[in-house]
Scaffold this active site. Structure first.
Site, short mmCIF file in Angstrom:
data_model
loop_
_atom_site.label_atom_id
_atom_site.label_comp_id
_atom_site.label_asym_id
_atom_site.label_seq_id
_atom_site.Cartn_x
_atom_site.Cartn_y
_atom_site.Cartn_z
N GLN A 270 8.03 26.99 31.43
CA GLN A 270 7.20 27.46 32.49
C GLN A 270 7.66 29.08 32.66
OE1 GLN A 270 8.41 24.41 33.57
NE2 GLN A 270 6.53 23.29 32.67
N GLY A 271 6.67 30.01 32.43
CA GLY A 271 7.07 31.29 32.74
C GLY A 271 7.22 31.92 31.45
N ASP A 272 7.42 31.30 30.37
CA ASP A 272 7.93 31.84 29.15
C ASP A 272 6.43 32.12 28.14
OD1 ASP A 272 10.71 31.77 29.47
OD2 ASP A 272 10.66 29.80 28.84
N SER A 273 5.38 31.67 28.68
CA SER A 273 4.17 32.09 28.00
C SER A 273 3.80 33.52 27.61
CB SER A 273 2.89 31.55 28.93
OG SER A 273 3.00 30.14 28.96
N ASP B 287 -4.94 31.68 20.90
CA ASP B 287 -4.12 32.09 22.13
C ASP B 287 -3.46 33.27 21.88
OD1 ASP B 287 -3.50 32.09 24.58
OD2 ASP B 287 -1.92 30.35 24.28
N HIS C 57 -3.72 32.94 27.30
CA HIS C 57 -3.96 32.27 28.65
C HIS C 57 -3.34 32.85 29.69
CE1 HIS C 57 -0.14 30.11 27.22
NE2 HIS C 57 0.13 30.50 28.40
#
Length: 268
Positions: free
Chosen positions: A222-225, A132, A86
């Protein structure tokens, strides 16, 4: 339930908004992955402490051509980075940068590599359906030491209660500001049954693993994906999604790397 694609989308939205304000930032829109429509993606470590890439040389981050950090990744070979599908869906290789050896995003330390190829698992459609996982090929070999990734022989690493490490530059609270510095935290793996109780049919045990405390408080965000979940000296998970960040009863959900090890290895 609106899943948070762990954890990138709110930060990405900020980058896209900035791109509309300045022609100098137009490359942000070109470089950033195309957002999916099922929730927020983005994250920073919640409840974390400062970490160093000298200790964790294999942790890297993905950035736009203008330098905006939006996801994490893990170096598994000198020129190969594992991240979340993603994070790269709809993106062109030429628009993505991989930054290694940089603790402070405001510094110029380390190396910024270009991406020459993006592989996304062909069965990927949505993080909550599994698959993913993405592998990036870099334009050079990095000097940082890669980490090994889990395979089917490492089932013991997925035992509930196993202590694991999460790392990232994402937000420190759901919807909050991104961290300037690399952060880390320690979280226990949860049992499949516990995770299924939290997420119902969205949790697929063969494709995912959960980690976090029942009371919440420590999590990716958020942003650690795309960043690493590490146990036993191996990459066992990829930061994927979750309900909010660090919420009680809702652990972070990670791609189960061992399930996809043959496909990852084929890209190396």
């Amino acid at each position: 339930m609106a899943a948070t694609l762990h954890r990138l989308r709110s930060l990405l939205g900020a980058a896209l908004a900035a791109a509309t304000l300045s022609m100098a930032c137009v490359s942000v829109a070109e470089a950033a992955p195309t957002p999916s429509t099922d929730g927020d993606v983005g994250a920073q470590i919640v409840g974390g402490t400062r970490a160093s890439t000298s200790t964790y040389p294999w942790v890297v981050y993905l950035a736009t051509s203008s330098g905006f950090q939006y996801c994490g990744g893990t170096l598994v070979a000198p020129n190969k980075v594992v991240t979340a599908a993603h994070c790269t869906e709809g993106d062109s290789a030429s628009a993505v940068r991989v930054v290694a050896g940089r603790d402070d995003k405001n510094s110029t330390a380390g190396t910024t590599a270009r991406v020459t190829k993006i592989w996304i698992h062909p069965s990927y459609t949505d993080a909550t359906r599994g698959y993913d996982v993405s592998v990036l090929t870099l334009d050079r070999n990095l000097s940082q030491t890669p980490i090994k990734f889990a395979t089917s022989a490492d089932s013991a690493l997925y035992t509930a209660g196993t202590s694991s490490t999460i790392l990232g530059w994402g937000t420190t609270s759901s919807g909050g500001s991104a961290s300037r510095y690399l952060l880390k935290a320690t979280v226990p793996l949860t049992s499949n049954s516990s995770c299924a109780s939290s997420y119902g049919s969205d949790f697929i045990a063969s494709a995912m693993v959960c980690a976090g405390y029942a009371q919440g408080g420590t999590d990716t965000c958020q942003g650690d994906s795309g960043g690493p979940l590490v146990a036993g000296g191996k990459l066992i998970g990829i930061t994927s999604w979750g309900e909010g960040c660090a919420a009680a009863g809702y652990p972070g959900v990670y791609t189960r790397v061992a399930t996809y090890a043959p496909q990852i290895q084929a890209q190396l």
